[in-house]
Write an enzyme that holds these catalytic residues in place. Structure first.
Site, PDB file in Angstrom:
ATOM      1  N   CYS A 131     -38.124  -1.842 -42.631  1.00 23.03           N
ATOM      2  CA  CYS A 131     -38.260  -2.624 -41.398  1.00 23.03           C
ATOM      3  C   CYS A 131     -37.156  -3.666 -41.283  1.00 23.03           C
ATOM      4  O   CYS A 131     -37.217  -4.731 -41.905  1.00 23.03           O
ATOM      5  CB  CYS A 131     -39.634  -3.295 -41.364  1.00 23.03           C
ATOM      6  SG  CYS A 131     -39.877  -4.319 -39.911  1.00 23.03           S
ATOM      7  N   CYS A 134     -38.194  -7.004 -39.880  1.00 22.23           N
ATOM      8  CA  CYS A 134     -38.906  -7.865 -40.836  1.00 22.23           C
ATOM      9  C   CYS A 134     -37.946  -8.474 -41.861  1.00 22.23           C
ATOM     10  O   CYS A 134     -38.047  -9.650 -42.186  1.00 22.23           O
ATOM     11  CB  CYS A 134     -39.955  -7.072 -41.628  1.00 22.23           C
ATOM     12  SG  CYS A 134     -40.882  -5.873 -40.693  1.00 22.23           S
ATOM     13  N   ASP A 135     -37.053  -7.663 -42.394  1.00 23.58           N
ATOM     14  CA  ASP A 135     -36.330  -8.069 -43.603  1.00 23.58           C
ATOM     15  C   ASP A 135     -34.825  -8.245 -43.441  1.00 23.58           C
ATOM     16  O   ASP A 135     -34.153  -8.696 -44.381  1.00 23.58           O
ATOM     17  CB  ASP A 135     -36.587  -7.033 -44.725  1.00 23.58           C
ATOM     18  CG  ASP A 135     -38.068  -6.950 -45.069  1.00 23.58           C
ATOM     19  OD1 ASP A 135     -38.739  -7.983 -45.003  1.00 23.58           O
ATOM     20  OD2 ASP A 135     -38.545  -5.847 -45.386  1.00 23.58           O
TER      21      ASP A 135
END
Ligand code: NAP
Length: 313
Positions: A131, A134-135
């Site tokens: 992701c 997300c990261d």
């Protein structure tokens, strides 16, 4: 007889549980053996509104769960194994029990595909991710590798150029599967480069990713390749195995919904990534969970107090 059984315990399922519990429906959540969904596999969540300093994915899901339980949701850490939606009331089975329910909310999510190669599992959350949203921000000025040749991979690669000093896409063929517009954008980007006909065979590093083992399928040659992060974007699979033949699914297995909550069976509702191929965010899943619970509540009300047919004179 349950009013509502919720299958799944990611942001969609637990938000549905909060709303259903606060509507006095006494919901039962079949949370799965590992509750919390995909956020349990992420580290810092920086884009969930209300947490200006970010929050760890598992901590966020603990908070969701506590909030649902505070209002009386019953959460069982068991997997639903099969359903019978052929007529209402509906049946939902687990390995040990069978539940009969007036309504069901399906929030069983999707699972990102992994490569299943050495080093991948131990370095998840330490440079290996599925992701970018997300990261990605953890890899400012780093060298990032993205695996895959579809729209997701192009989208992830383009997004990651905001952070990485260099983004390399590794694809197993010499043509992309992605739509032309996404492919053209990525191919033309000055900080994205491509390695074709190549697979990633292993992830190197102990505390964090330091490199990859690549195998060139055409040249039949192996080499190590320095990299700080590996984003795997080879598709996701909706968790719909048990709904085959019970609910209308699209050709990729996602639950079909004309409005984002109803399904092909009246009284069975859907929420989150098991339906939503487009946004796939915790906050959108939570929003869909709220909608599904509110629609289930209206459905149950109509079951109890049916509107009488108007007899025309
Ligand atoms: P996808 O279209 O199925 O593409 C998966 C890619 O990963 C393919 O290039 C495939 O290679 C590769 N792959 C699969 N398994 C692999 C493995 N084990 N090792 C190495 N490579 C592997 O999946 P997606 O990109 O997630 O897209 C899914 C759907 O969502 C598509 O319909 C897509 O158009 C849509 N989507 C749209 C957008 C957008 O419009 N903005 C964004 C994301 C997704 P091969 O090509 O060799 O099969």
């Amino acid at each position: 007889m349950e009013n509502v059984v919720i299958i799944g315990s990611g942001p969609a399922g637990l938000t549905a549980a909060i709303y259903a519990a606060r509507a006095n429906l006494n919901p039962l959540v079949l949370a799965g053996g590992m509750y919390g969904g995909q956020l349990m596999l992420t580290t810092e969540v920086e884009n969930y509104p209300g947490f200006p300093l970010g929050i760890l994915g598992p901590d966020l899901m603990i908070a969701f769960r506590e909030q649902a339980e505070r209002f009386g949701a019953r959460i069982e850490n068991v997997d639903a194994t099969s359903v019978d939606f052929s007529q209402g009331p509906f049946t939902v089975r687990t390995a040990e029990n069978e539940y009969v329910a007036k309504s069901v909310i399906v929030a069983s999510g999707a699972s990102a595909r992994w490569l299943n190669i050495p080093g991948e599992e131990p370095l998840r959350g330490r440079g290996v991710s599925t992701c970018a949203t997300c990261d990605g921000a953890f890899f400012k000025n780093k060298h990032i590798v993205v695996v895959g040749g579809g729209d997701s991979a192009m989208e992830e690669a383009l997004f990651l150029t905001r952070f990485g000093k260099r983004v390399t896409v590794v694809h197993r063929r010499d043509t992309l599967r992605a739509s032309k517009i996404m492919a053209d954008r990525a191919l033309a980007h000055e900080t994205i480069d491509f390695i074709w006909n190549t697979i990633v065979e292993g992830v190197l590093g102990t505390t964090h990713v330091t490199g990859l083992k690549l195998y060139d399928l055409k040249e039949e040659k192996r080499r190590t390749f320095d990299a700080d992060a590996l984003f795997i974007a080879i598709g996701a699979d909706p968790n719909t195995q048990m709904f085959k033949g019970q609910l209308e699914l699209d050709r990729m297995g996602y639950i079909v919904s004309p409005d984002g909550t109803s399904t092909s069976v009246e009284g069975v509702f859907v929420a989150g990534d098991v339906y939503d191929i487009r946004y796939k965010q915790a906050v959108t899943a939570a929003g869909l969970g709220c909608r599904a619970a509110m629609d289930a509540e209206r459905y149950l009300e109509a079951l109890e107090f049916p509107v009488p047919d108007v007899v025309m004179p």
